[in-house]
Design a protein around this motif. Structure first.
Motif, PDB file in Angstrom:
ATOM      1  N   THR A 189      26.983  -8.712  53.097  1.00 38.67           N
ATOM      2  CA  THR A 189      27.846  -7.526  53.061  1.00 38.67           C
ATOM      3  C   THR A 189      28.263  -7.217  51.637  1.00 38.67           C
ATOM      4  O   THR A 189      28.303  -6.047  51.219  1.00 38.67           O
ATOM      5  N   ALA A 190      28.563  -8.255  50.869  1.00 35.04           N
ATOM      6  CA  ALA A 190      28.936  -8.052  49.460  1.00 35.04           C
ATOM      7  C   ALA A 190      27.773  -7.456  48.675  1.00 35.04           C
ATOM      8  O   ALA A 190      27.969  -6.612  47.792  1.00 35.04           O
ATOM      9  N   GLY A 246      26.377  -4.152  51.805  1.00 30.62           N
ATOM     10  CA  GLY A 246      27.189  -3.408  52.756  1.00 30.62           C
ATOM     11  C   GLY A 246      26.785  -3.757  54.178  1.00 30.62           C
ATOM     12  O   GLY A 246      25.710  -4.320  54.412  1.00 30.62           O
ATOM     13  N   VAL A 271      34.641  -8.877  47.737  1.00 33.80           N
ATOM     14  CA  VAL A 271      33.705  -7.790  47.415  1.00 33.80           C
ATOM     15  C   VAL A 271      33.344  -7.012  48.685  1.00 33.80           C
ATOM     16  O   VAL A 271      33.265  -5.768  48.667  1.00 33.80           O
ATOM     17  N   GLU A 279      36.056  -4.657  49.599  1.00 33.21           N
ATOM     18  CA  GLU A 279      36.074  -3.494  48.704  1.00 33.21           C
ATOM     19  C   GLU A 279      34.986  -2.488  49.079  1.00 33.21           C
ATOM     20  O   GLU A 279      35.179  -1.274  48.966  1.00 33.21           O
ATOM     21  N   ARG A 280      33.841  -2.996  49.547  1.00 28.92           N
ATOM     22  CA  ARG A 280      32.719  -2.119  49.883  1.00 28.92           C
ATOM     23  C   ARG A 280      32.925  -1.414  51.217  1.00 28.92           C
ATOM     24  O   ARG A 280      32.426  -0.305  51.419  1.00 28.92           O
ATOM     25  N   GLU A 281      33.638  -2.064  52.131  1.00 27.27           N
ATOM     26  CA  GLU A 281      33.740  -1.559  53.499  1.00 27.27           C
ATOM     27  C   GLU A 281      35.195  -1.274  53.873  1.00 27.27           C
ATOM     28  O   GLU A 281      35.946  -2.181  54.246  1.00 27.27           O
TER      29      GLU A 281
END
Length: 205
Positions: free
Chosen positions: A29-30, A33, A118, A121-123
């Protein structure tokens, strides 16, 4: 081998599998995504079946967040309440001690914690869920303190301890993931608690 020993071994293996699924899910995911990888990729990296994945988690989002918060809470509550009521400083000591026990049993990895930050922060939806879970845990923790100490639900000392624990955990995590850090999470947390007590011991004017 006794039944309890066998059960303990099975539980450790299950916790390890869940932890591995979470670690891989957080890393992917980091990097990409949530939409950038499949559950099959996670299963392949951990060498388990898709069915095994769903025995632990209902979705990729759940895997990134980690272990079942309800199960984690019940186990923590039993240990915390079993220590019995005491002086308020001891309540804080017990909470930090149990936090260290939990972290050491899971062998917390700084890379995995960084991956989680991270990923959040992305999701945005993951971040919103994480914040919601954190608020729920704060409310639960306050309720446990109130129950153990036998005080009113709005007792400011219970709220203060929850705030202190949250602040210590956050500052410790920030230090832990610093590339220049070479200390274990437990050492940093204990040192932070000692520093906090030293500052609060200074008389106010």
């Amino acid at each position: 081998m006794s039944e309890s020993a066998t059960t303990s071994r099975v539980e450790r293996r299950m916790r390890k599998t869940a932890a591995n699924l979470t670690a891989v899910s957080r890393r992917l995911t980091a990097e990409r995504g949530l939409a950038g990888f499949t559950i099959e990729e996670v299963c392949s990296a951990v060498d388990v079946s898709r069915r095994t994945f769903f025995n632990y988690f209902a979705s990729k989002e759940d895997a990134v967040i980690g272990v079942n918060p309800d199960d984690e809470y019940r186990l923590f509550a039993e240990k915390f309440l079993a220590r019995g009521a005491g002086e308020w400083p001891q309540v804080l000591n017990d909470l930090i001690d149990l936090a260290i026990q939990h972290i050491e049993s899971d062998e917390m990895d700084p890379r995995e914690h960084s991956d989680l930050m991270v990923a959040l922060e992305r999701e945005p939806r993951l971040l919103a869920r994480f914040i919601g879970l954190s608020r729920d845990r704060d409310r639960q923790l306050r309720g446990l303190i109130v129950e153990r100490q036998g005080v009113d639900g709005d007792d400011p000392r219970a709220a203060a301890i929850v705030s202190i624990v949250g602040s210590l955990m956050k500052s410790t995590a920030d230090t832990f993931v610093d590339p220049a850090n070479d200390q274990d999470f437990a050492v940093i947390l204990s040192s932070s608690l000692a520093a906090m007590r030293l500052v609060l011991a200074v008389p106010t004017s």
